[in-house]
Design a protein around this motif. Structure first.
Motif, PDB file in Angstrom:
ATOM      1  N   ILE B  17     -40.550 -92.267  18.194  1.00  0.00           N
ATOM      2  CA  ILE B  17     -40.339 -91.986  16.784  1.00  0.00           C
ATOM      3  C   ILE B  17     -40.343 -93.327  16.066  1.00  0.00           C
ATOM      4  N   ALA B  18     -41.026 -93.386  14.942  1.00  0.00           N
ATOM      5  CA  ALA B  18     -41.006 -94.625  14.176  1.00  0.00           C
ATOM      6  C   ALA B  18     -40.820 -94.314  12.701  1.00  0.00           C
ATOM      7  N   LEU B  19     -39.862 -94.990  12.073  1.00  0.00           N
ATOM      8  CA  LEU B  19     -39.656 -94.855  10.639  1.00  0.00           C
ATOM      9  C   LEU B  19     -39.971 -96.196   9.989  1.00  0.00           C
ATOM     10  N   ARG B  20     -40.766 -96.173   8.934  1.00  0.00           N
ATOM     11  CA  ARG B  20     -41.128 -97.409   8.249  1.00  0.00           C
ATOM     12  C   ARG B  20     -40.782 -97.276   6.781  1.00  0.00           C
ATOM     13  N   ASP B  21     -39.854 -98.100   6.300  1.00  0.00           N
ATOM     14  CA  ASP B  21     -39.509 -98.173   4.880  1.00  0.00           C
ATOM     15  C   ASP B  21     -39.218 -96.782   4.310  1.00  0.00           C
ATOM     16  N   VAL B  22     -38.307 -96.050   4.979  1.00  0.00           N
ATOM     17  CA  VAL B  22     -38.026 -94.675   4.571  1.00  0.00           C
ATOM     18  C   VAL B  22     -36.937 -94.641   3.500  1.00  0.00           C
ATOM     19  N   ASP B  28     -27.698 -86.753  -5.813  1.00  0.00           N
ATOM     20  CA  ASP B  28     -28.205 -87.680  -6.822  1.00  0.00           C
ATOM     21  C   ASP B  28     -28.196 -89.123  -6.326  1.00  0.00           C
ATOM     22  N   ALA B  29     -27.495 -89.358  -5.193  1.00  0.00           N
ATOM     23  CA  ALA B  29     -27.338 -90.742  -4.743  1.00  0.00           C
ATOM     24  C   ALA B  29     -28.346 -91.059  -3.647  1.00  0.00           C
ATOM     25  N   PRO B  30     -28.846 -92.291  -3.613  1.00  0.00           N
ATOM     26  CA  PRO B  30     -29.753 -92.666  -2.531  1.00  0.00           C
ATOM     27  C   PRO B  30     -28.995 -92.785  -1.212  1.00  0.00           C
ATOM     28  N   LEU B  31     -29.602 -92.350  -0.113  1.00  0.00           N
ATOM     29  CA  LEU B  31     -28.974 -92.473   1.208  1.00  0.00           C
ATOM     30  C   LEU B  31     -29.709 -93.551   2.006  1.00  0.00           C
ATOM     31  N   PHE B  32     -30.970 -93.305   2.324  1.00  0.00           N
ATOM     32  CA  PHE B  32     -31.762 -94.324   3.017  1.00  0.00           C
ATOM     33  C   PHE B  32     -32.524 -95.147   1.975  1.00  0.00           C
ATOM     34  N   ARG B  33     -32.387 -96.472   2.058  1.00  0.00           N
ATOM     35  CA  ARG B  33     -33.124 -97.346   1.141  1.00  0.00           C
ATOM     36  C   ARG B  33     -33.975 -98.299   1.968  1.00  0.00           C
ATOM     37  N   GLY B  34     -35.116 -97.813   2.373  1.00  0.00           N
ATOM     38  CA  GLY B  34     -36.025 -98.650   3.155  1.00  0.00           C
ATOM     39  C   GLY B  34     -35.620 -98.768   4.616  1.00  0.00           C
ATOM     40  N   LEU B  35     -35.291 -97.647   5.224  1.00  0.00           N
ATOM     41  CA  LEU B  35     -34.858 -97.644   6.625  1.00  0.00           C
ATOM     42  C   LEU B  35     -36.049 -97.891   7.561  1.00  0.00           C
ATOM     43  N   ASP B  36     -35.882 -98.834   8.487  1.00  0.00           N
ATOM     44  CA  ASP B  36     -36.893 -99.109   9.511  1.00  0.00           C
ATOM     45  C   ASP B  36     -36.264 -98.877  10.877  1.00  0.00           C
ATOM     46  N   LEU B  37     -36.904 -98.058  11.705  1.00  0.00           N
ATOM     47  CA  LEU B  37     -36.360 -97.804  13.039  1.00  0.00           C
ATOM     48  C   LEU B  37     -37.505 -97.433  13.966  1.00  0.00           C
ATOM     49  N   THR B  38     -37.520 -97.980  15.159  1.00  0.00           N
ATOM     50  CA  THR B  38     -38.460 -97.520  16.172  1.00  0.00           C
ATOM     51  C   THR B  38     -37.639 -97.020  17.341  1.00  0.00           C
ATOM     52  N   LEU B  39     -37.815 -95.753  17.676  1.00  0.00           N
ATOM     53  CA  LEU B  39     -36.969 -95.140  18.690  1.00  0.00           C
ATOM     54  C   LEU B  39     -37.841 -94.703  19.856  1.00  0.00           C
ATOM     55  N   VAL B  66     -38.361 -84.004   3.931  1.00  0.00           N
ATOM     56  CA  VAL B  66     -39.373 -85.068   3.884  1.00  0.00           C
ATOM     57  C   VAL B  66     -38.825 -86.220   3.049  1.00  0.00           C
ATOM     58  N   PRO B  67     -39.150 -87.466   3.424  1.00  0.00           N
ATOM     59  CA  PRO B  67     -38.621 -88.611   2.688  1.00  0.00           C
ATOM     60  C   PRO B  67     -39.281 -88.735   1.317  1.00  0.00           C
ATOM     61  N   ALA B  68     -38.551 -89.360   0.400  1.00  0.00           N
ATOM     62  CA  ALA B  68     -39.113 -89.595  -0.926  1.00  0.00           C
ATOM     63  C   ALA B  68     -40.248 -90.609  -0.814  1.00  0.00           C
ATOM     64  N   ARG B  69     -40.099 -91.564   0.119  1.00  0.00           N
ATOM     65  CA  ARG B  69     -41.080 -92.637   0.260  1.00  0.00           C
ATOM     66  C   ARG B  69     -41.031 -93.107   1.705  1.00  0.00           C
ATOM     67  N   GLY B  70     -42.092 -93.695   2.211  1.00  0.00           N
ATOM     68  CA  GLY B  70     -42.087 -94.263   3.548  1.00  0.00           C
ATOM     69  C   GLY B  70     -42.859 -93.424   4.542  1.00  0.00           C
ATOM     70  N   GLU B  71     -42.974 -93.949   5.750  1.00  0.00           N
ATOM     71  CA  GLU B  71     -43.773 -93.299   6.788  1.00  0.00           C
ATOM     72  C   GLU B  71     -42.904 -92.954   7.980  1.00  0.00           C
ATOM     73  N   ILE B  72     -43.104 -91.776   8.520  1.00  0.00           N
ATOM     74  CA  ILE B  72     -42.412 -91.391   9.743  1.00  0.00           C
ATOM     75  C   ILE B  72     -43.455 -90.887  10.726  1.00  0.00           C
ATOM     76  N   THR B  73     -43.437 -91.442  11.924  1.00  0.00           N
ATOM     77  CA  THR B  73     -44.351 -90.983  12.958  1.00  0.00           C
ATOM     78  C   THR B  73     -43.527 -90.399  14.093  1.00  0.00           C
ATOM     79  N   VAL B  74     -43.839 -89.175  14.478  1.00  0.00           N
ATOM     80  CA  VAL B  74     -43.089 -88.501  15.527  1.00  0.00           C
ATOM     81  C   VAL B  74     -44.065 -88.023  16.584  1.00  0.00           C
ATOM     82  N   ALA B  75     -43.897 -88.485  17.802  1.00  0.00           N
ATOM     83  CA  ALA B  75     -44.775 -88.109  18.910  1.00  0.00           C
ATOM     84  C   ALA B  75     -46.241 -88.246  18.512  1.00  0.00           C
TER      85      ALA B  75
END
Lengths: 184, 250, 217
Positions: B17-22, B28-39, B66-75
């Motif tokens: 799993i890879a998250l890029r700038d999610v 109303d509040a932001p939770l993830f602000r540009g989260l990067d993770l490679t799992l 689905v994220p407001a912005r960013g890329e998520i790759t799963v399998a």
């Protein structure tokens, strides 16, 4: 985290769970009113009126239809543990049909009637939950029992006071729910 | 965007799993602000206080949100373009069994995921029976879910989640409401599964032998590494927080 | 599980669900014009014998029909009143009551001897031609399963509320329990919808997906 796309699933599940709720309420012992000690109220028909007030016309009617279908398939969920196809051959079958349309009318009317929401809900429950239900139930009873309409009506009015109380309770419960879940 | 292709190479096809700038808002509040993770590890534990973003992360990976912005790759799949295919790649197990078992009998419950993949009903049922038998639950098919114990119900949830053969299993505190013995025995079963496991948990002991712990704090990574490094720091942090709150619930 | 079905191997059990349902529909039409109390009483006896043949548990189900008694009695009285209490009117009243009882018993006989799933399968077959008009048998089957699954869940949630009430009050549980229970049901619906979505039910394709849905990973 709600999103538009999930709406189809969400209303399907709400309809199914409300049908299950009407069924569960048929299995609990009747509640007793604090005002008139000893007057038992079957909570099941309360659930039917609430389906219209809470889910709205279309979904409320679908919930009742689904509930009746599950009963027809054999689930013993009508008040007193009755279920199966036999229910639809009894003298009160017309009332079951009336519920379907009645709930639709309740859900359609409640947001459109003027006045405070609780009064509108009560009026909608009386018109849909009693008026429409009797409109189908009484002729159905007359037809099945081979009775003139006037006699069938005379036989049905004994349930009127109880039904009026239920309409009031449904309106009050819907208002309390609106307070418990603001903005939904 | 090049990030997606890079993530795909990093995570490989089989799992990962890879998250890029999610970016993700909650309410109303932001939770993830540009989260990067490679799992990429086999068993990854997620820790963090309630509201830190553990559930949201799991939901993003399954495509529930689905994220407001960013890329998520799963399998190997882009989560946005292949949102429809993600449930087949990521099995999801929730905490409360009564919130997720959808069918009255065990067989229907386990067969559902297979039928959703397009298998005819009879084949889906047969597949469910095979899976049950393979996990020592032969003969459970006809049983009513209501008659099962809590631990058995959660086992059914896990089997239902892995039935379509997903390479990844996302679990949101799956063992929280079970007694210790049941927890341990389910954990042993989870260890034996071939799936990559991503598990959020408040029970730190359960995560002690995982390959990696990700500690989330208000939507950001506060700690990341092997359990022996991250868990003690996380525990100390939470105890300090409880002490400063001085009896007031955080 | 929650159902009026009585497991068994009687000839009635072995008949396909569709055949039983058709026979029931046919009999209800056949019985509609019947007004001889004697004939109807004979038919009723035959049906009662069928119940007896199914065993003690089937006979015990007859007790569930007790609430029907007062309604049938009311019907006979109304019928007699409509006919100015003549003997013929009372007789006609009894014939109508007998016919209703007979139909209810016949219909319950089908329910008693047919598993719910068979009933549902028969329904799905009937609905299949309507699929092109937007009727989705798959969704309907799911909805029915959800009802059967969640009645016990909601029932125990209600009992937990009653217990919480009793733990704090000596009065009988009252309607004050209803709004909280409704709110809990709607919350539960949100969770269940999530679980259904997590398993890919009705998930929309934001863009057309190139991979074949049928391939197993």
């Amino acid at each position: 985290m709600r999103d538009e796309a999930a709406l189809g699933t969400r209303s399907l599940v709400r309809i199914a769970l409300f049908a299950a709720l009407i069924g569960a309420l048929g299995l609990v012992p009747p509640l007793y009113l604090p005002i008139v000690a000893g007057l038992p109220i079957s909570v099941q028909s309360l659930g039917v009126m609430l389906a219209g007030l809470i889910l709205g016309g279309r979904d409320g009617a679908l919930a009742v239809a689904l509930f009746l279908l599950v009963v027809a398939l054999g689930a013993p969920l009508l008040s007193g543990g009755r279920g199966g196809l036999g229910v639809f051959f009894g003298p009160t079958a017309g009332f079951l049909l009336g519920f379907l349309l009645g709930v639709y009318v309740i859900g359609w009317l409640a947001p459109r009637l003027p006045g405070p929401p609780v009064v509108a809900a009560f009026a909608a429950a009386v018109i849909g939950g009693i008026g429409v239900v009797y409109l189908f139930g009484v002729p159905g009873f007359a037809l099945i029992a081979h009775l003139p309409l006037s006699k069938a009506l005379a036989g049905s009015v004994v349930f009127l006071p109880g039904d009026l109380v239920k309409a009031l309770l449904a309106a009050l419960a819907a208002r309390s729910l609106a307070r418990a879940r603001p903005g939904r | 965007m090049a990030g997606g292709a890079r993530a795909q190479r990093e995570s490989g096809e089989a799992g990962g799993i890879a998250l890029r700038d999610v970016w993700l808002d909650r309410g109303d509040a932001p939770l993830f602000r540009g989260l990067d993770l490679t799992l990429g590890e086999r068993r990854i534990g997620l820790v963090g206080a309630n509201g830190s973003g553990k559930s949201s992360l799991l939901r993003l990976i399954n495509g529930l949100i689905v994220p407001a912005r960013g890329e998520i790759t799963v399998a190997g799949l882009d989560a946005r373009a292949h949102r429809r295919d993600l449930p087949g790649r990521v099995g999801f197990v929730f905490q409360n069994v009564d919130h997720q078992i959808l069918f009255p009998t065990v067989r229907e419950e386990v067969a559902f995921g297979l039928a959703e993949q397009g298998l005819p009903r009879a084949e889906a049922r047969a597949g469910a029976e095979r899976l049950l038998a393979a996990h020592g639950c032969a003969g459970w098919g006809e049983r009513a879910v209501e008659e099962l114990s809590e631990g058995q119900k959660q086992l059914v949830c896990i089997l239902a989640a892995i039935a379509p053969g997903p390479p990844i299993l996302a679990m949101d505190e799956p063992l929280a409401s079970l007694d210790l013995a049941t927890r341990l025995s389910l954990l042993a079963r989870l260890r034996a599964l071939p799936q990559q496991i991503l598990m959020a948990s408040h029970d730190l002991d359960l995560l002690a032998d995982f390959d990696r712990i990700v500690w989330l704090e208000a939507g950001a990574v506060a700690g990341d590494g092997p359990p022996r490094e991250v868990l003690p720091r996380y525990r100390a942090h939470e105890m300090a927080r409880a002490a400063t709150a001085a009896g007031v619930l955080p | 599980m929650m159902s009026s079905y009585l497991p068994g191997h009687s000839p009635l059990h072995r008949l396909p669900a569709g055949a039983k349902l058709l026979a029931l529909a046919g009999l209800s039409l056949l019985l509609l014009p019947a007004d001889s109390a004697l004939l109807l009483a004979g038919a009723l006896l035959a049906v009662l014998l069928a119940y007896a043949a199914l065993g003690r548990r089937a006979l015990a189900r007859l007790a569930l029909l007790r609430p029907l008694g007062p309604v049938l009695l009311l019907m006979v009285l109304l019928q007699a009143w409509a006919g100015d209490w003549s003997r013929a009117a009372v007789g006609a009243g009894f014939a109508v009551a007998l016919r209703i009882l007979l139909m209810v018993l016949l219909a319950d006989l089908v329910t008693l001897s047919t598993p719910m799933q068979d009933m549902m399968d028969a329904l799905e077959r009937v609905l299949r031609p309507f699929e092109r008009f937007g009727v989705a048998p798959r969704k309907l089957a799911l909805a029915v399963a959800l009802v059967v699954r969640f009645v016990p869940v909601l029932l125990s949630a209600w009992r937990a509320r009653e217990e919480a009430w009793r733990a704090r009050s000596t009065r009988r549980p009252a309607l004050a329990l209803v709004p909280g229970f409704l709110a809990q049901t709607l919350r539960l619906a949100d969770h269940v919808a999530d679980a259904l979505d997590a398993r890919g039910f009705g998930r929309p394709a934001d863009r057309p997906s190139p991979s074949d849905k049928r391939t197993m990973p």
